[in-house]
Write an enzyme that holds these catalytic residues in place. Structure first.
Site, PDB file in Angstrom:
ATOM      1  N   HIS A 150    -101.865 -24.280 160.027  1.00 27.64           N
ATOM      2  CA  HIS A 150    -100.401 -24.290 159.992  1.00 27.64           C
ATOM      3  C   HIS A 150     -99.920 -25.118 158.807  1.00 27.64           C
ATOM      4  CE1 HIS A 150    -101.255 -28.162 161.852  1.00 27.64           C
ATOM      5  NE2 HIS A 150    -100.066 -28.549 161.420  1.00 27.64           N
ATOM      6  N   HIS A 200     -98.116 -27.924 152.610  1.00 29.96           N
ATOM      7  CA  HIS A 200     -99.540 -27.684 152.416  1.00 29.96           C
ATOM      8  C   HIS A 200    -100.203 -27.446 153.771  1.00 29.96           C
ATOM      9  CE1 HIS A 200     -99.267 -31.937 153.432  1.00 29.96           C
ATOM     10  NE2 HIS A 200    -100.502 -31.808 153.903  1.00 29.96           N
TER      11      HIS A 200
END
EC number: 3.1.4.58
Length: 176
Positions: A123, A36
Site C-alpha cells: 500500500h 512511496h
C-alpha cells in the site's frame, strides 16, 4: 526498502483524490511527491551491518523479474470510527512484489536484524487521521473504483528516515 511510484502515477492519484482533500473528517494528507511503498521497514541499522545489508538486498532485488504495477483502490487501517491511515492499494504483479518483500525480510533476518512478523500488505500511505479529531472512516470507499496508469517497477531504494526526511542510501535498478 521502498519503491516510489513514478510522478505520472502519483499525479493521476492526486487528481482523483482532489475532491476529497477538504471534506469534513478527511485525514491529514501526505505530499504526493513523498508517496512511496515500503517493502520492508527496519528500525535503526547498526552502521557495521550496512555493507552486509546492502549486499544481501542487492542479491534479493537482482532475482526480481520484471514487474508492472498500478495504484488501485483505497482503504484504511483502523476501524471506521477511529481510522488511523488512509492508503491506496496496488494491483498488477503484486505476487512478484510480495515475493521480493519476503526475500528482503529474509535478508535482514540473516543479519540478525529484527523484522516485523506480520504479512506484507502492499500500500501507499496517502494520509493519517489525527487522534481525537472527527474522522470519516468511510472516505476511502470513495476511491474503491480507482485504477491508475500501469507502470514498470524500475528501482528499489534503501532509505534512511530521520525526522520525517527520507534519504536514499542505495538504489538498485531492475532489469526489464
Amino acid at each position: 526498502m521502498s519503491v516510489a511510484p513514478p510522478a505520472g502515477a502519483r499525479a493521476d492519484l492526486a487528481a482523483a483524490l482532489a475532491p476529497l482533500r477538504d471534506v469534513p473528517g478527511a485525514p491529514r494528507w501526505g505530499d504526493p511527491a513523498r508517496w512511496h511503498l515500503t517493502l520492508l521497514f527496519l528500525g535503526a541499522v547498526p552502521p557495521a551491518l550496512l555493507p552486509g545489508l546492502t549486499a544481501a538486498v542487492g542479491e534479493a532485488v537482482a532475482r526480481t523479474p520484471p514487474v508492472v504495477l498500478r495504484l488501485a483502490g483505497a482503504g484504511r487501517f483502523g476501524p471506521p470510527r477511529r481510522p488511523q491511515v488512509c492508503w491506496a492499494g496496488l494491483d498488477g504483479d503484486v505476487a512478484v512484489l510480495t515475493a521480493l518483500a519476503g526475500r528482503l525480510a529474509d535478508a535482514a533476518r540473516s543479519l540478525g536484524l529484527p523484522v516485523e512478523d506480520r504479512p506484507f500488505r502492499p500500500h501507499v500511505t496517502l494520509g493519517r487521521w489525527p487522534p481525537r479529531r472527527p474522522a470519516d472512516g468511510d472516505l476511502p470507499d470513495r476511491l474503491a473504483g480507482y485504477r491508475g496508469p500501469a507502470w514498470p517497477l524500475r528501482e528499489v531504494a534503501l532509505v534512511r528516515s530521520t525526522a520525517g526526511r527520507h534519504e536514499p542510501l542505495t538504489v538498485w535498478h531492475l532489469t526489464e
